[in-house]
Motif scaffolding. Structure first.
Motif: not given
Length: 244
Positions: A61-66
């Motif tokens: 979620x953190x990687x895609x969200x960024x």
């Protein structure tokens, strides 16, 4: 057509921030019977009971969200750059750019670092059975990352919040009255977390767990102001066409 494309970009950024909220919740939310005790500065005993998949999905979620975060905030920066053309206004647009570029560079790393710290604690304890030693290792991982974490927090969360508050109360954004400006003042990570987030912590479980996503939700609300700006610019464009 252009307005529709810009709106989609802002919404993409909001989806990215929503992924951050989900990632924060998966990383930090605890069950009703789980311990809320911490060992050292950042390590929670509850990490030992959390399923590994939660941390894995949280990192994703953190990687895609960024990636989506960049799309949305870059679009809002372009809107602000076109809307605020006076020299005194442009410096705040530049600071907005610094803040969102910091977030783009750092938030994926920050999110992964926190979840990996929890995994270090969990796996070290499972291997050696010494909770204190496992917590000491995990806290050392955090201390090694503390300087860039603090810099990211100051440049993105704090700076972004200051910029948005100045733009709101200096009437750089198209808000019609004081009530709207007061409401818009919640649309940043510092104020939203500091007031709304802390209010959630006073509620009984599971409502108190919503607090874990309020910082990311504050970033999402910044983009809501971007949608307001886009709508008002579209109205101005329609007015010009009508006059012509």
């Amino acid at each position: 057509m252009k307005s529709s494309k810009e709106k989609r970009a802002l919404i993409a950024g909001m989806i990215g921030c929503l992924l951050y909220v989900i990632g924060d919740f998966l990383f930090a939310a605890t069950g009703k019977t789980q311990s809320t005790e911490s060992i050292g500065l950042m390590v929670k005993v509850a990490y030992l009971d959390m399923a590994t998949w939660r941390m894995v999905v949280s990192i994703i979620c953190g990687v895609l969200g960024t990636a989506l975060y960049y799309i949305g905030f870059h679009q809002m920066w372009k809107l602000l750059k076109r809307h605020l053309t006076q020299p005194k206004q442009q410096k705040w647009v530049k600071l907005f750019q610094i803040a969102y570029l910091t977030g783009t560079v750092c938030w994926g790393y920050v999110h992964a670092m926190f979840t990996n710290m929890a995994l270090f604690f969990k796996f070290t304890f499972e291997k050696y059975g010494d909770m204190q030693a496992a917590a000491e290792i995990a806290n050392k991982v955090f201390y090694c990352n503390a300087a860039p974490l603090l810099a990211a927090y100051i440049l993105c969360d704090v700076l972004l919040s200051v910029v948005m508050l100045v733009m709101i109360w200096k009437r750089m954004l198209p808000l019609k009255n004081t009530a709207q400006r007061i409401l818009a003042s919640f649309c940043n990570p510092i104020v939203f977390t500091g007031i709304v987030g802390n209010l959630f912590t006073l509620l009984p479980w599971p409502l108190d767990q919503i607090d874990h996503g309020t910082e990311s939700a504050g970033h999402l609300l910044v983009l809501v102001l971007g949608l307001v700006l886009l709508r008002e610019k579209a109205k101005c464009g329609e007015c010009k066409e009508t006059v012509q």
